[in-house]
Design an enzyme around this catalytic site. Structure first.
Site, PDB file in Angstrom:
ATOM      1  CG  ASP A   1       2.489   0.136   7.580  1.00 16.09           C
ATOM      2  OD1 ASP A   1       3.238  -0.072   6.611  1.00 16.09           O
ATOM      3  OD2 ASP A   1       2.065  -0.769   8.317  1.00 16.09           O
TER       4      ASP A   1
ATOM      5  CG  ASP B   1      14.735  -2.534   5.102  1.00 15.44           C
ATOM      6  OD1 ASP B   1      15.646  -1.838   5.541  1.00 15.44           O
ATOM      7  OD2 ASP B   1      14.179  -3.421   5.781  1.00 15.44           O
TER       8      ASP B   1
ATOM      9  CD  GLU C   1       8.137  -0.746  -2.415  1.00 14.65           C
ATOM     10  OE1 GLU C   1       7.057  -0.164  -2.202  1.00 14.65           O
ATOM     11  OE2 GLU C   1       8.342  -1.932  -2.103  1.00 14.65           O
ATOM     12  CG  ASP C   2       6.881   1.930   0.625  1.00 13.12           C
ATOM     13  OD1 ASP C   2       7.685   1.089   0.183  1.00 13.12           O
ATOM     14  OD2 ASP C   2       5.985   1.640   1.446  1.00 13.12           O
TER      15      ASP C   2
ATOM     16  CE  LYS D   1      -3.209  -2.446   3.050  1.00  7.91           C
ATOM     17  NZ  LYS D   1      -3.668  -2.567   4.450  1.00  7.91           N
ATOM     18  N   GLY D   2       2.062   1.101   0.549  1.00  9.02           N
ATOM     19  CA  GLY D   2       2.935   2.260   0.782  1.00  9.02           C
ATOM     20  C   GLY D   2       3.204   3.132  -0.433  1.00  9.02           C
TER      21      GLY D   2
ATOM     22  CB  VAL E   1      11.134   6.254   7.925  1.00 15.16           C
ATOM     23  CG1 VAL E   1      12.477   6.824   8.353  1.00 15.16           C
ATOM     24  CG2 VAL E   1      11.296   5.360   6.709  1.00 15.16           C
TER      25      VAL E   1
ATOM     26  CE  LYS F   1      14.785   1.379   6.219  1.00 10.56           C
ATOM     27  NZ  LYS F   1      14.211   1.036   7.531  1.00 10.56           N
TER      28      LYS F   1
HETATM   29  P1  IMP Z   1      12.729  -5.041   1.481  1.00 11.68           P
HETATM   30  O1  IMP Z   1      12.175  -6.196   0.733  1.00 11.68           O
HETATM   31  O2  IMP Z   1      13.477  -5.456   2.716  1.00 11.68           O
HETATM   32  O3  IMP Z   1      13.530  -4.082   0.643  1.00 11.68           O
HETATM   33  O4  IMP Z   1      11.501  -4.311   2.114  1.00 11.68           O
HETATM   34  C1  IMP Z   1      10.754  -3.421   1.486  1.00 11.68           C
HETATM   35  C2  IMP Z   1       9.440  -3.225   2.224  1.00 11.68           C
HETATM   36  O5  IMP Z   1       9.603  -3.264   3.653  1.00 11.68           O
HETATM   37  C3  IMP Z   1       8.903  -1.855   1.932  1.00 11.68           C
HETATM   38  O6  IMP Z   1       8.070  -1.903   0.817  1.00 11.68           O
HETATM   39  C4  IMP Z   1       8.161  -1.518   3.202  1.00 11.68           C
HETATM   40  O7  IMP Z   1       6.842  -1.998   3.135  1.00 11.68           O
HETATM   41  C5  IMP Z   1       8.864  -2.259   4.297  1.00 11.68           C
HETATM   42  N1  IMP Z   1       9.794  -1.373   5.037  1.00 11.68           N
HETATM   43  C6  IMP Z   1      11.134  -1.407   5.026  1.00 11.68           C
HETATM   44  N2  IMP Z   1      11.669  -0.449   5.792  1.00 11.68           N
HETATM   45  C7  IMP Z   1      10.632   0.237   6.301  1.00 11.68           C
HETATM   46  C8  IMP Z   1      10.541   1.389   7.168  1.00 11.68           C
HETATM   47  O8  IMP Z   1      11.523   1.990   7.630  1.00 11.68           O
HETATM   48  N3  IMP Z   1       9.280   1.810   7.454  1.00 11.68           N
HETATM   49  C9  IMP Z   1       8.156   1.193   6.976  1.00 11.68           C
HETATM   50  N4  IMP Z   1       8.211   0.126   6.158  1.00 11.68           N
HETATM   51  C10 IMP Z   1       9.425  -0.349   5.821  1.00 11.68           C
HETATM   52 MG    MG Z   2       6.036  -1.943   0.943  1.00 11.96          MG
END
Ligand code: IMP
Ligand code: MG
Length: 174
Positions: free
Chosen positions: A157, A101, A97-98, A41-42, A151, A129
């Site tokens: 969220d 990570d 994408e929001d 949703k982000g 964040v 990040k």
């Molecule tokens: P990744 O697969 O670890 O890159 O995660 C990405 C997803 O994790 C993002 O689309 C977010 O939904 C969630 N996420 C990662 N870091 C944060 C944060 O700091 N705040 C909120 N959601 C996060």
């Molecule tokens: Mg997400």
């Protein structure tokens, strides 16, 4: 200690940066049209603001993928919870994408979308990040690189809370 939000990036700075991204994307895709894929949703809050600032023709579709539960730690496995409605064959796809990570979500998703015959697949994220990266992801457009902090706001969220904040903040006291 009660849960509080410390402002990290102001509403004004986020808006200014999205305006710049919109201009850059419009210039890069001149003469083409872009198929924006919003990651729910982000990504929805960011995509709406970005789409309004892109001057080449734009179409949109939505996808929902899961890696996180109501927690701040990634489970590491990704699954598609809601798939696209339209075919992406031959389209210039831009994933919106929001935040990136670990990179697992986007690594998985770019791979899936490339296999579906898109003409191109690029990636635009509001936040990045880099310190947290576990798998490599090629980001084409990044709003802000931020330190390793959890964040919220602008679509992001914490256990479904704080998505509607108009700025980016750090959750403290949790
Ligand atoms: P990744 O697969 O670890 O890159 O995660 C990405 C997803 O994790 C993002 O689309 C977010 O939904 C969630 N996420 C990662 N870091 C944060 C944060 O700091 N705040 C909120 N959601 C996060
Ligand atoms: Mg997400």
């Amino acid at each position: 200690m009660a849960e509080t939000i410390r402002e990290l990036i102001s509403e004004q700075d986020v808006d200014k940066r999205i305006e710049e991204l919109g201009q850059q994307i419009s210039a890069d895709y001149e003469g083409k049209s872009i198929h924006l894929i919003c990651i729910l949703k982000g990504g929805a809050f960011f995509m709406c603001e970005l789409a309004k600032r892109i001057t080449v023709p734009v179409s949109i579709d939505f996808m929902s993928v899961g890696s996180y539960g109501d927690d701040t730690v990634s489970s590491g496995s990704i699954k598609i919870k809601k798939d696209l409605e339209e075919s992406i064959e031959g389209k210039e796809v831009l994933i919106v994408e929001d935040i990136i990570d670990s990179g697992r979500t986007l690594c998985y998703l770019t791979d899936v979308l490339e296999k579906r015959g898109a003409k191109s697949v690029r990636l635009c994220t509001l936040l990045d990040k880099p310190e947290r990266r576990v798998v490599e992801v090629k980001t084409d457009y990044v709003g802000f690189q931020i330190p390793d902090e959890f964040v919220v706001g602008y679509g992001l969220d914490y256990a479904q809370k704080y998505r509607t904040l108009p700025y980016i903040g750090v959750v403290e006291g949790v």
